[in-house]
Design a protein around this motif. Structure first.
Motif, PDB file in Angstrom:
ATOM      1  N   GLN A 103       0.815  -1.107   0.184  1.00 55.94           N
ATOM      2  CA  GLN A 103       0.056   0.155   0.078  1.00 55.94           C
ATOM      3  C   GLN A 103       1.032   1.310  -0.080  1.00 55.94           C
ATOM      4  O   GLN A 103       2.086   0.876   0.034  1.00 55.94           O
ATOM      5  CB  GLN A 103      -0.782  -0.044   1.193  1.00 55.94           C
ATOM      6  CG  GLN A 103      -0.275  -0.091   2.694  1.00 55.94           C
ATOM      7  CD  GLN A 103      -1.254  -0.148   3.731  1.00 55.94           C
ATOM      8  OE1 GLN A 103      -2.249   0.770   3.813  1.00 55.94           O
ATOM      9  NE2 GLN A 103      -1.009  -0.853   4.612  1.00 55.94           N
ATOM     10  N   ASP A 104       0.358   2.400  -0.025  1.00 56.05           N
ATOM     11  CA  ASP A 104       0.838   3.628  -0.010  1.00 56.05           C
ATOM     12  C   ASP A 104       2.013   3.615   1.383  1.00 56.05           C
ATOM     13  O   ASP A 104       1.568   3.450   2.300  1.00 56.05           O
ATOM     14  CB  ASP A 104       0.144   4.862   0.210  1.00 56.05           C
ATOM     15  CG  ASP A 104       0.655   6.379  -0.146  1.00 56.05           C
ATOM     16  OD1 ASP A 104       1.815   6.432   0.413  1.00 56.05           O
ATOM     17  OD2 ASP A 104       0.124   7.065  -0.702  1.00 56.05           O
ATOM     18  N   PRO A 105       3.222   3.801   0.829  1.00 59.05           N
ATOM     19  CA  PRO A 105       4.371   3.802   1.919  1.00 59.05           C
ATOM     20  C   PRO A 105       4.044   4.626   2.950  1.00 59.05           C
ATOM     21  O   PRO A 105       4.625   4.641   4.054  1.00 59.05           O
ATOM     22  CB  PRO A 105       5.659   4.312   1.186  1.00 59.05           C
ATOM     23  CG  PRO A 105       5.608   3.925  -0.088  1.00 59.05           C
ATOM     24  CD  PRO A 105       3.653   4.140  -0.344  1.00 59.05           C
ATOM     25  N   GLN A 106       3.062   5.775   3.057  1.00 59.05           N
ATOM     26  CA  GLN A 106       2.785   6.453   3.974  1.00 59.05           C
ATOM     27  C   GLN A 106       2.178   5.616   5.532  1.00 59.05           C
ATOM     28  O   GLN A 106       2.447   6.160   6.509  1.00 59.05           O
ATOM     29  CB  GLN A 106       1.747   7.663   3.925  1.00 59.05           C
ATOM     30  CG  GLN A 106       2.237   8.791   3.107  1.00 59.05           C
ATOM     31  CD  GLN A 106       1.227   9.818   3.093  1.00 59.05           C
ATOM     32  OE1 GLN A 106       0.399   9.919   3.519  1.00 59.05           O
ATOM     33  NE2 GLN A 106       1.387  10.670   2.117  1.00 59.05           N
ATOM     34  N   TRP A 107       1.860   4.444   5.149  1.00 60.68           N
ATOM     35  CA  TRP A 107       1.289   3.558   6.344  1.00 60.68           C
ATOM     36  C   TRP A 107       2.517   3.107   7.217  1.00 60.68           C
ATOM     37  O   TRP A 107       2.195   3.106   8.424  1.00 60.68           O
ATOM     38  CB  TRP A 107       0.892   2.360   5.634  1.00 60.68           C
ATOM     39  CG  TRP A 107       1.825   1.064   5.527  1.00 60.68           C
ATOM     40  CD1 TRP A 107       2.517   0.902   4.139  1.00 60.68           C
ATOM     41  CD2 TRP A 107       1.818   0.104   6.411  1.00 60.68           C
ATOM     42  NE1 TRP A 107       3.145  -0.143   4.399  1.00 60.68           N
ATOM     43  CE2 TRP A 107       3.175  -0.594   5.482  1.00 60.68           C
ATOM     44  CE3 TRP A 107       1.975  -0.234   7.654  1.00 60.68           C
ATOM     45  CZ2 TRP A 107       3.685  -1.736   6.048  1.00 60.68           C
ATOM     46  CZ3 TRP A 107       2.514  -1.284   8.149  1.00 60.68           C
ATOM     47  CH2 TRP A 107       3.547  -2.067   7.158  1.00 60.68           C
ATOM     48  N   MET A 108       3.802   3.286   6.719  1.00 60.84           N
ATOM     49  CA  MET A 108       5.073   2.918   7.401  1.00 60.84           C
ATOM     50  C   MET A 108       5.237   4.087   8.647  1.00 60.84           C
ATOM     51  O   MET A 108       5.766   3.799   9.761  1.00 60.84           O
ATOM     52  CB  MET A 108       6.062   2.785   6.491  1.00 60.84           C
ATOM     53  CG  MET A 108       5.933   1.623   5.759  1.00 60.84           C
ATOM     54  SD  MET A 108       7.077   1.532   4.293  1.00 60.84           S
ATOM     55  CE  MET A 108       8.662   1.764   5.304  1.00 60.84           C
ATOM     56  N   PRO A 156       0.242   1.909  -6.020  1.00 59.36           N
ATOM     57  CA  PRO A 156       0.190   0.679  -4.817  1.00 59.36           C
ATOM     58  C   PRO A 156      -0.766  -0.381  -5.382  1.00 59.36           C
ATOM     59  O   PRO A 156      -0.328  -1.556  -5.142  1.00 59.36           O
ATOM     60  CB  PRO A 156      -0.776   1.417  -3.598  1.00 59.36           C
ATOM     61  CG  PRO A 156      -0.392   2.757  -3.744  1.00 59.36           C
ATOM     62  CD  PRO A 156      -0.377   3.088  -5.111  1.00 59.36           C
ATOM     63  N   SER A 157      -1.556  -0.317  -6.249  1.00 62.11           N
ATOM     64  CA  SER A 157      -2.331  -1.264  -7.004  1.00 62.11           C
ATOM     65  C   SER A 157      -1.595  -2.172  -7.995  1.00 62.11           C
ATOM     66  O   SER A 157      -1.637  -3.349  -8.137  1.00 62.11           O
ATOM     67  CB  SER A 157      -3.581  -0.792  -7.660  1.00 62.11           C
ATOM     68  OG  SER A 157      -3.319   0.154  -8.722  1.00 62.11           O
ATOM     69  N   SER A 158      -0.531  -1.377  -8.564  1.00 63.83           N
ATOM     70  CA  SER A 158       0.143  -2.105  -9.433  1.00 63.83           C
ATOM     71  C   SER A 158       1.262  -3.027  -8.471  1.00 63.83           C
ATOM     72  O   SER A 158       1.691  -4.189  -8.899  1.00 63.83           O
ATOM     73  CB  SER A 158       1.090  -1.116 -10.278  1.00 63.83           C
ATOM     74  OG  SER A 158       0.167  -0.463 -11.050  1.00 63.83           O
TER      75      SER A 158
END
Length: 788
Positions: free
Chosen positions: A32-37, A767-769
């Motif tokens: 997913q979008d790296p912002q989750w980290m 992120p979907s790719s």
């Protein structure tokens, strides 16, 4: 394996995947979008007064990073910089005077002086057009700068402004000839003979014109550059010369990449790079002699070995090789502080030679000071690339130059006396030097090295003429240091294998403690116990020790299957103790290990960080030692970790995708399955700058290209292959896998599949790719490596 069977095992993998799932991670979560980290600092900058550290960050969860600041004398809280303040802030701008008390820089069309102590800006000159690259000259009253590829100097004391050059693009206009007809000339001459008053008036006109011309200031010599670009324009410190680079791009054919999902709904062609061997660029260093009012170019014809042929010509005994002066690329001129001397870095376009030469500014003649010859190719940290001189310059004594060289097999820092040619190594050993620079008091070097080990980076201080290096950082991992302008503090970006980058600062002393300023990990990211991979070495077939990172599962979930990851870029390091640029792959390896896989990540031959011999181990044979290192890694796992030889997969992107293809095509007995992502399939179709270094040019060295390109070995495919590629990849073109797929079809291979990504370039963004790609990789490994 038939296509129907391949599909059946992929679907059965769904059952296997559910049964084997023992992880808190999932592909969807990882990709997913790296912002989750969380948010992690980057692009560290100091303000001019060393009172605050600025960096890119995203504490507020914005769509993209913004500029933040920590004021060191206050509470050290992180505060967001307003857009109004940010747009007027430029930390890297400007050059210092010798005493380091002032800086000069440009704001659009305004020349600005900045007083370091008071923090005051003074606008000293406004011009009708934008100013760039202002510098103090040796006489610091004078400031040199550039406007539209022409050099100017300005006196602060007198306010005098001088234009030094008249350089124009395009060709010199042809002068129109105004030749009178014979009849007109005859009539004019007769008229002047017969009518004295008319002749007297004409004579007066000519005398007046001569007087006016004599009173005029001498016009600058106009230099016409034609189709060539003007770059790297510099005024010598004594204002006697102006040097500049003439860059001719040439007319090589570029390739087209179609964009099938352009917003217009029409297919749009992207005009991209040319292919290897099509490079027609020409680069020359020019000198404008102000006193002589003329331009000449640096003469490279006298450089030693300029006509040398490369060793590989012996493999082509039937071809006639002409011994001729090789094409070269010159860097900018590097002036001594007093302006009396200049050096230039010259590289041969066949990548085999790098000369450092002293240039006679009055003639453009070059005298060689140091020649580095490599029958593979010249490279390494600080060595420079194309028009860049790399690490290079003068000591304050105006007689010693410094540079980096791989003469010993590792890139180290050297001094050379231009008067007697004596050369001295300031550093030595089986490690490398990165980004050295001289302290403001001109007494010391600051530099980053891998002296502790190839898997760590630390910051050091060393006396200017050499001596003991004082290690200024101590935290294990990578320490990317930004020194404060007053050189009293270090801002440090630090990371460890399982800890992303955070910002620290400390006093500029070896025993001072570093204080952590940011802590950006999200609670979700911290909730998982990220592994610290084991750093190991194993013995290759030729006896060398190969470094690798190893992920070993718990015995209770171990499935005796292994996955080998191949990093991209070729010349890149991924076996180290800092946060990897392949952070998605790192997290995927944690997921695989949770599921029972043993994972190994190898710094194969060609990787960065291990010196010249390791770097050039792939010369003229990509898919040689770099691939055998993967095979030897597989054997190591079989012998030491109980891995089933029928259960080994391999994957990677870009160069890693290329190795994956070569592994499936030429080492079928070792690898059961592989996922080749954005992979090169035929090196003759890749770019010039990278490929010609390693394989030379295809029309000169076809042997190297044929034995290095997977498309020539596709008939060897026996295992299970997944190909994945972005359709708007302007680096490794989609054409690469289209040609390979046709080859596989013609060979009757049915044990391969291809996934295409219409919206993606070489580096995926969506992120979907990422999710789709890695779900396919996981399914492939589960279906083919975990089967009974």
């Amino acid at each position: 394996m038939t296509r129907s069977f391949f599909f059946s095992i992929l679907f059965s993998a769904l059952f296997i995947n559910v049964y084997a799932q023992q992880s808190d991670l999932s592909v969807e979560k990882i990709m997913q979008d790296p912002q989750w980290m969380g948010t992690f600092p980057s692009n560290i900058k100091w303000d001019q007064n060393s009172s605050a550290i600025y960096f890119d960050y995203n504490k507020d969860g914005d769509p993209a990073d913004s500029l933040y600041r920590i004021r060191l004398k206050n509470s050290k809280s992180i505060e967001k910089v307003s857009w109004t303040e940010e747009k007027d802030t430029d930390f890297a701008r400007g050059t210092y005077n010798k005493a380091q008390t002032k800086k000069v820089y440009a704001k659009s069309n305004t020349l600005v002086l900045f007083d370091i102590k008071s923090g005051k800006e003074t606008e000293v000159l406004q011009m009708p057009k934008n100013i760039s690259n202002p510098v103090f000259l040796a006489n610091e009253d004078w400031i040199a700068f550039e406007i539209e590829h022409n050099a100017y100097v300005y006196s602060q004391e007198s306010g005098v402004l001088k234009k030094l050059t008249q350089i124009q693009t395009g060709e010199e206009p042809k002068k129109k000839e105004t030749k009178s007809s014979d009849k007109a000339s005859f009539l004019e001459e007769e008229n002047l003979k017969l009518l004295s008053v008319v002749k007297e008036r004409e004579d007066k006109k000519e005398t007046s014109k001569q007087l006016r011309d004599a009173r005029k200031d001498k016009e600058l010599f106009t230099y016409y550059a034609g189709d060539r670009q003007i770059m790297n324009l510099q005024v010598s410190p004594d204002a006697k010369y102006v040097t500049f680079t003439l860059y001719d791009r040439g007319k090589s054919d570029n390739t087209i990449v179609p964009n099938y999902i352009d917003a217009s709904s029409y297919t749009k062609d992207l005009n991209t790079r040319s292919k290897v061997g099509a490079d027609e660029t020409k680069v020359e260093l020019a000198v404008y002699n102000i006193e002589k009012d003329t331009v000449y170019t640096a003469n490279t014809s006298t450089l030693p070995g300029i006509k040398d042929l490369p060793d590989y010509v012996k493999d082509y005994p039937d071809k006639e090789w002409e011994e001729k002066e090789r094409e070269v690329i010159s860097s900018q001129a590097y002036f001594s502080d007093n302006g009396q001397h200049a050096i230039v870095n010259v590289r041969s376009k066949d990548n085999k030679d790098r000369w450092i030469a002293k240039m006679d500014l009055s003639t453009g003649e070059l005298t060689n000071l140091d020649r580095q010859r490599d029958e593979a190719w010249i490279a390494g940290p600080g060595i420079g690339w194309t028009m860049s001189g790399g690490t290079m310059g003068w000591l304050p004594d105006n007689k010693h130059i410094y540079f980096q060289s791989e003469a010993t097999g590792y890139s180290h820092l050297y001094l050379l006396d231009v008067n007697n040619g004596n050369k001295k190594a300031l550093t030595s050993g089986n490690y490398e030097i990165f980004d050295p620079f001289i302290s403001k008091d001109k007494k010391n070097w600051y530099l980053t090295t891998s002296k502790v080990g190839p898997d760590e980076r630390h910051f050091y201080k060393m006396p200017l003429m050499g001596g003991k290096m004082e290690q200024l950082t101590s935290r294990t991992g990578n320490n990317d240091v930004s020194l404060s302008p007053d050189e009293k503090h270090l801002a440090i970006l630090h990371s460890y294998s399982n800890q992303p980058w955070e910002l620290y600062y400390k006093k500029n002393a070896s025993k001072a403690e570093a204080v952590q300023l940011t802590s950006g990990q999200s609670e979700d990211f911290k909730s998982y116990n990220w592994r610290d991979p084991q750093l190991i070495t194993f013995k290759a077939e030729d006896g060398v020790q190969v470094p690798a990172r190893l992920y070993v599962p718990e015995s209770s979930v171990k499935n005796n299957a292994a996955v080998i990851f191949v990093h991209g870029a070729g010349y890149l390091q991924n076996v180290h103790k800092w946060w990897s640029s392949y952070f998605r792959e790192y997290m995927f390896h944690n997921l695989l290990t949770d599921l029972g896989y043993t994972v190994i990540d190898i710094d194969y031959r060609g990787s960065a960080g291990y010196g010249r011999d390791w770097r050039t181990g792939i010369y003229r044979h990509m898919g040689g030692k770099d691939l055998s290192d993967q095979v030897d890694g597989a054997e190591y796992l079989i012998e030491n970790y109980g891995i089933d030889k029928e259960k080994i997969g391999i994957y990677g992107g870009s160069y890693g995708g290329f190795i994956t293809l070569m592994a499936l095509f030429t080492e079928a007995e070792t690898f059961t399955s592989g996922a080749a992502l954005r992979s090169v399939t035929d090196w003759a179709h890749y770019n010039h700058g990278y490929t010609s270094n390693i394989l030379n040019e295809p029309f000169n060295d076809p042997i190297a290209y044929e034995r290095s390109s997977p498309i020539y070995f596709a008939e060897g495919l026996e295992g299970n292959l997944l190909i994945a590629h972005g359709m708007v990849d302007v680096n490794v073109h989609f054409q690469d896998v289209v040609r390979l797929s046709q080859r596989l079809i013609e060979l009757g291979k049915d044990n391969w599949e291809m996934a295409v990504y219409p919206a993606e370039d070489h580096g995926f963004v969506e992120p979907s790719s990422w999710t789709d790609e890695y779900k396919r990789i996981l399914k492939l490994f589960n279906a083919t490596l975990l089967k009974k």
